[in-house]
Design an enzyme around this catalytic site. Structure first.
Site, PDB file in Angstrom:
ATOM      1  N   HIS A  30      40.386  46.289  46.624  1.00 33.12           N
ATOM      2  CA  HIS A  30      41.036  46.731  45.776  1.00 33.12           C
ATOM      3  C   HIS A  30      41.917  47.332  46.530  1.00 33.12           C
ATOM      4  O   HIS A  30      42.514  48.865  45.768  1.00 33.12           O
ATOM      5  CB  HIS A  30      39.919  47.603  45.999  1.00 33.12           C
ATOM      6  CG  HIS A  30      38.511  46.740  44.066  1.00 33.12           C
ATOM      7  ND1 HIS A  30      39.535  46.618  43.229  1.00 33.12           N
ATOM      8  CD2 HIS A  30      37.762  46.708  44.853  1.00 33.12           C
ATOM      9  CE1 HIS A  30      37.915  45.935  43.029  1.00 33.12           C
ATOM     10  NE2 HIS A  30      37.294  46.168  43.836  1.00 33.12           N
ATOM     11  N   ASP A  32      44.955  45.659  47.257  1.00 32.84           N
ATOM     12  CA  ASP A  32      46.155  44.944  46.531  1.00 32.84           C
ATOM     13  C   ASP A  32      46.804  45.604  45.878  1.00 32.84           C
ATOM     14  O   ASP A  32      48.423  45.440  46.056  1.00 32.84           O
ATOM     15  CB  ASP A  32      45.985  43.165  46.533  1.00 32.84           C
ATOM     16  CG  ASP A  32      44.968  43.235  45.768  1.00 32.84           C
ATOM     17  OD1 ASP A  32      44.429  44.027  44.890  1.00 32.84           O
ATOM     18  OD2 ASP A  32      44.866  41.162  45.547  1.00 32.84           O
ATOM     19  N   SER A  63      38.980  19.271  32.920  1.00 32.28           N
ATOM     20  CA  SER A  63      38.248  19.565  33.717  1.00 32.28           C
ATOM     21  C   SER A  63      36.529  18.958  33.840  1.00 32.28           C
ATOM     22  O   SER A  63      35.484  19.309  33.395  1.00 32.28           O
ATOM     23  CB  SER A  63      37.687  20.948  33.857  1.00 32.28           C
ATOM     24  OG  SER A  63      37.118  21.297  34.930  1.00 32.28           O
ATOM     25  N   LEU A 119      35.253  34.887  44.801  1.00 33.18           N
ATOM     26  CA  LEU A 119      35.562  33.389  45.588  1.00 33.18           C
ATOM     27  C   LEU A 119      36.858  32.815  44.938  1.00 33.18           C
ATOM     28  O   LEU A 119      37.139  31.829  46.111  1.00 33.18           O
ATOM     29  CB  LEU A 119      34.587  32.159  46.331  1.00 33.18           C
ATOM     30  CG  LEU A 119      33.073  33.120  47.242  1.00 33.18           C
ATOM     31  CD1 LEU A 119      32.591  32.091  47.124  1.00 33.18           C
ATOM     32  CD2 LEU A 119      33.420  34.193  48.161  1.00 33.18           C
ATOM     33  N   SER A 120      37.755  33.568  44.335  1.00 32.20           N
ATOM     34  CA  SER A 120      38.774  33.196  43.957  1.00 32.20           C
ATOM     35  C   SER A 120      39.095  31.804  42.889  1.00 32.20           C
ATOM     36  O   SER A 120      39.817  31.197  43.971  1.00 32.20           O
ATOM     37  CB  SER A 120      39.873  32.877  44.962  1.00 32.20           C
ATOM     38  OG  SER A 120      40.333  34.493  44.854  1.00 32.20           O
ATOM     39  N   SER A 121      38.290  31.079  42.517  1.00 29.93           N
ATOM     40  CA  SER A 121      38.409  30.545  41.699  1.00 29.93           C
ATOM     41  C   SER A 121      39.627  30.381  40.871  1.00 29.93           C
ATOM     42  O   SER A 121      40.110  29.354  40.770  1.00 29.93           O
ATOM     43  CB  SER A 121      36.760  29.871  41.150  1.00 29.93           C
ATOM     44  OG  SER A 121      36.521  30.786  40.197  1.00 29.93           O
ATOM     45  N   GLU A 154      47.797  34.364  36.196  1.00 30.73           N
ATOM     46  CA  GLU A 154      47.598  34.703  35.188  1.00 30.73           C
ATOM     47  C   GLU A 154      47.012  36.830  35.463  1.00 30.73           C
ATOM     48  O   GLU A 154      46.560  36.999  34.332  1.00 30.73           O
ATOM     49  CB  GLU A 154      46.165  35.261  36.687  1.00 30.73           C
ATOM     50  CG  GLU A 154      45.296  35.916  37.566  1.00 30.73           C
ATOM     51  CD  GLU A 154      44.215  35.637  38.074  1.00 30.73           C
ATOM     52  OE1 GLU A 154      44.980  34.129  39.245  1.00 30.73           O
ATOM     53  OE2 GLU A 154      43.436  35.532  38.387  1.00 30.73           O
ATOM     54  N   ASP A 166      44.478  36.512  46.002  1.00 33.41           N
ATOM     55  CA  ASP A 166      44.492  35.252  46.571  1.00 33.41           C
ATOM     56  C   ASP A 166      44.833  34.968  46.041  1.00 33.41           C
ATOM     57  O   ASP A 166      44.254  33.669  46.162  1.00 33.41           O
ATOM     58  CB  ASP A 166      43.359  35.775  44.693  1.00 33.41           C
ATOM     59  CG  ASP A 166      42.252  36.896  44.635  1.00 33.41           C
ATOM     60  OD1 ASP A 166      41.892  37.613  45.622  1.00 33.41           O
ATOM     61  OD2 ASP A 166      41.778  37.283  43.671  1.00 33.41           O
TER      62      ASP A 166
HETATM   63  C1  GLA Z   1      40.211  40.289  42.588  1.00 29.35           C
HETATM   64  C2  GLA Z   1      41.691  40.393  42.414  1.00 29.35           C
HETATM   65  C3  GLA Z   1      42.220  41.001  43.655  1.00 29.35           C
HETATM   66  C4  GLA Z   1      41.654  42.259  44.976  1.00 29.35           C
HETATM   67  C5  GLA Z   1      40.447  41.779  44.776  1.00 29.35           C
HETATM   68  C6  GLA Z   1      39.482  43.069  45.219  1.00 29.35           C
HETATM   69  O1  GLA Z   1      39.676  39.377  43.787  1.00 29.35           O
HETATM   70  O2  GLA Z   1      42.042  39.449  42.557  1.00 29.35           O
HETATM   71  O3  GLA Z   1      43.466  40.511  43.599  1.00 29.35           O
HETATM   72  O4  GLA Z   1      42.702  43.027  43.680  1.00 29.35           O
HETATM   73  O5  GLA Z   1      39.287  42.072  43.701  1.00 29.35           O
HETATM   74  O6  GLA Z   1      40.207  43.251  46.669  1.00 29.35           O
END
Ligand code: GLA
Length: 368
Positions: A30, A32, A63, A119-121, A154, A166
Site C-alpha cells: 500500500h 505504490d 479462457s 499474487l497479481s492474476s 485496469e 503489479d
Molecule cells: C494490490 C494493488 C497494488 C498495490 C497492492 C498493495 O495488489 O494492485 O497496486 O496497491 O495491492 O500493496
C-alpha cells in the site's frame, strides 16, 4: 475435464504465444499509490496467451480457466461487463486510445496464477495480453510503457483503482530477482535474492476483490492524510514527521504511519538482502505484517493465523500478508532447505484450525 486447445477452439494454430508471471510482493504494501517504494518478485506460476490475427475487426477470446465459451466483440466497441473478458477488452481499449492500430484476433488464455490470491492474476493477464498483441502487430511498445498501459486498462476500463506495482513486477521481475521500484519516478533496480533466502507462499483460500470498497477506502484515507499534512503524497513524509502524523484524527494517523514506516522497511529490506541478512529481513516481514494488521487494518484473522504459525515455527524467519489484503496469501522466509516441509506443516495446521483449504504456491509443487 480437459479444456479445448487453441486449434480446437478456432480451427487453426496460434501464431503467437506470450506469457507473464504472477508476483509476490516481498515488502512495501500500500505504498505504490502513495508514490513510495515496493519490492516484488516473480512467482513460477504464469499466465499464457495464444493469439492469431484475423482479417476483420473482431476479437474472439476464450479462457481455459472458465471452460470453452468464446466471448466476441468488435474493436472500438469495448464495453465493461464485470467479467474476466473485461481485461481483454481493457487491453484493446487502452491500445486503441494510445493510438496503436490493431486488427481483430482470436485468443486463448490459460492462467496458473490463482485468481484473487494477492499474487497479481490481473496484472499477469494484462501483461501477457499486451505482450501477445505487441508481438502479433509488431507494436513499438517498450516494457515500462507496456506496464503503464496495463495499469490504464485496469484503472480506467476494468475500474479497479490499483497502483503501478503489479504491472511493473509482472513485466520486469524475474525468478529470484526482486524489483526495487520507486513508484513515483518509476526508477528501478533488480535485486538478486541470495541463496540463503528461501520463499514460501501460502494462499489462504479466501479471495479478495480490489474493485470492491475497502481498497478504495484506504486510498481515499491516504489522500485525506496527505492533504491534511500539506504534502503531495505520503511518500514526501519522513520518520521525523511521525509526531505530526499521529496528531491527525483517527484513523488517518495510523494509515499514514503505516505508509511512512513501510517505505523505511523497504529500504532496510533491500540493505538486508544485499547483506544476506535473513534474520533482519524476517524481522522486517513481521513488522510489516503488524503494521498492516494494526495501523492499516487490511488483514483478516485467517491471514494473521498463518503469520502467527510462522512466528511459532523454528524454520521460519519471517512472515507477512502479501498484496492488497482482505484475504489472499502470506509470504514467508524459510530456513534454506526447509521451505517445502514448513509450508506443508503450516497449511495442514491452518486447515485444522479454520476449516479453510490453504494452497502452497511456492515451493511450486509442494503440498500437492
Ligand atoms: C494490490 C494493488 C497494488 C498495490 C497492492 C498493495 O495488489 O494492485 O497496486 O496497491 O495491492 O500493496
Amino acid at each position: 475435464m480437459p479444456t479445448p486447445s487453441f486449434e480446437r477452439l478456432f480451427g487453426r494454430p496460434a501464431a503467437v504465444t506470450a506469457s507473464a508471471p504472477g508476483r509476490v510482493n516481498l515488502i512495501g504494501e500500500h505504498t505504490d499509490y502513495n508514490g513510495g517504494y515496493v519490492l516484488p518478485t516473480a512467482i513460477p506460476q504464469r499466465t499464457q496467451v495464444e493469439l492469431a490475427r484475423r482479417d476483420d475487426d473482431r476479437v474472439r477470446a476464450a479462457s481455459a480457466n472458465v471452460g470453452s465459451a468464446v466471448f466476441e466483440y468488435r474493436l472500438g466497441a469495448e464495453q465493461r461487463r464485470s467479467r474476466w473478458t473485461d481485461y481483454v477488452q481493457g487491453v484493446t481499449w487502452a491500445l486503441g486510445h494510445e493510438g496503436f492500430r490493431l486488427g481483430g484476433v482470436d485468443l486463448r488464455v490459460e492462467s496458473r496464477v490463482p485468481l484473487g490470491s494477492g499474487l497479481s492474476s490481473s496484472a499477469a493477464l494484462l501483461v501477457a495480453l499486451l505482450r501477445a498483441f505487441r508481438d502479433a502487430f509488431a507494436l513499438d511498445l517498450a516494457d515500462v510503457p507496456l506496464a503503464r498501459l496495463a495499469k490504464r486498462a485496469e484503472n480506467d476500463f476494468v475500474g479497479a483503482p490499483v497502483g503501478i506495482m503489479d504491472q511493473m513486477a509482472c513485466t520486469l521481475a524475474g525468478d529470484r530477482q526482486a524489483l526495487f521500484l520507486d513508484t513515483r519516478s518509476l526508477d528501478y533496480t533488480i535485486v538478486a535474492l541470495p541463496p540463503g533466502i528461501d520463499l514460501v507462499i501460502v494462499n489462504s483460500g479466501i479471495a479478495h476483490n480490489h474493485a470492491k470498497g475497502d481498497y478504495r477506502t484506504r486510498r481515499a484515507e491516504c489522500e485525506r492524510a496527505a492533504e491534511a499534512l500539506g504534502v503531495a503524497q505520503l511518500r514526501d513524509l519522513e520518520p521525523s514527521d511521525l509526531p505530526r502524523v499521529m496528531a491527525l484524527p483517527e484513523p488517518l494517523g495510523r494509515r499514514a504511519r503505516h505508509v511512512v514506516t513501510e517505505d523505511e522497511r523497504v529500504l532496510a529490506a533491500v540493505r538486508a538482502i544485499k547483506a544476506g541478512d535473513v534474520e533482519n529481513l524476517g524481522q522486517l516481514f513481521y513488522a510489516s505484517h503488524d503494521s498492516m494488521r494494526d495501523d492499516y487494518e487490511v488483514s483478516i484473522p485467517e491471514i494473521d493465523l498463518l503469520v502467527d504459525l510462522g512466528r511459532a515455527d523454528p524454520d521460519i524467519h519471517g512472515a507477512r500478508l502479501t498484496g492488497g489484503g482482505f484475504g489472499g496469501s502470506v509470504v514467508l522466509l524459510a530456513r534454506p532447505g526447509a521451505a517445502a516441509a514448513a509450508a506443508a506443516r503450516l497449511s495442514a495446521e491452518y486447515g485444522r484450525r479454520t476449516g479453510q483449504r490453504a494452497t502452497v504456491l511456492v515451493p511450486d509443487g509442494a503440498g500437492r
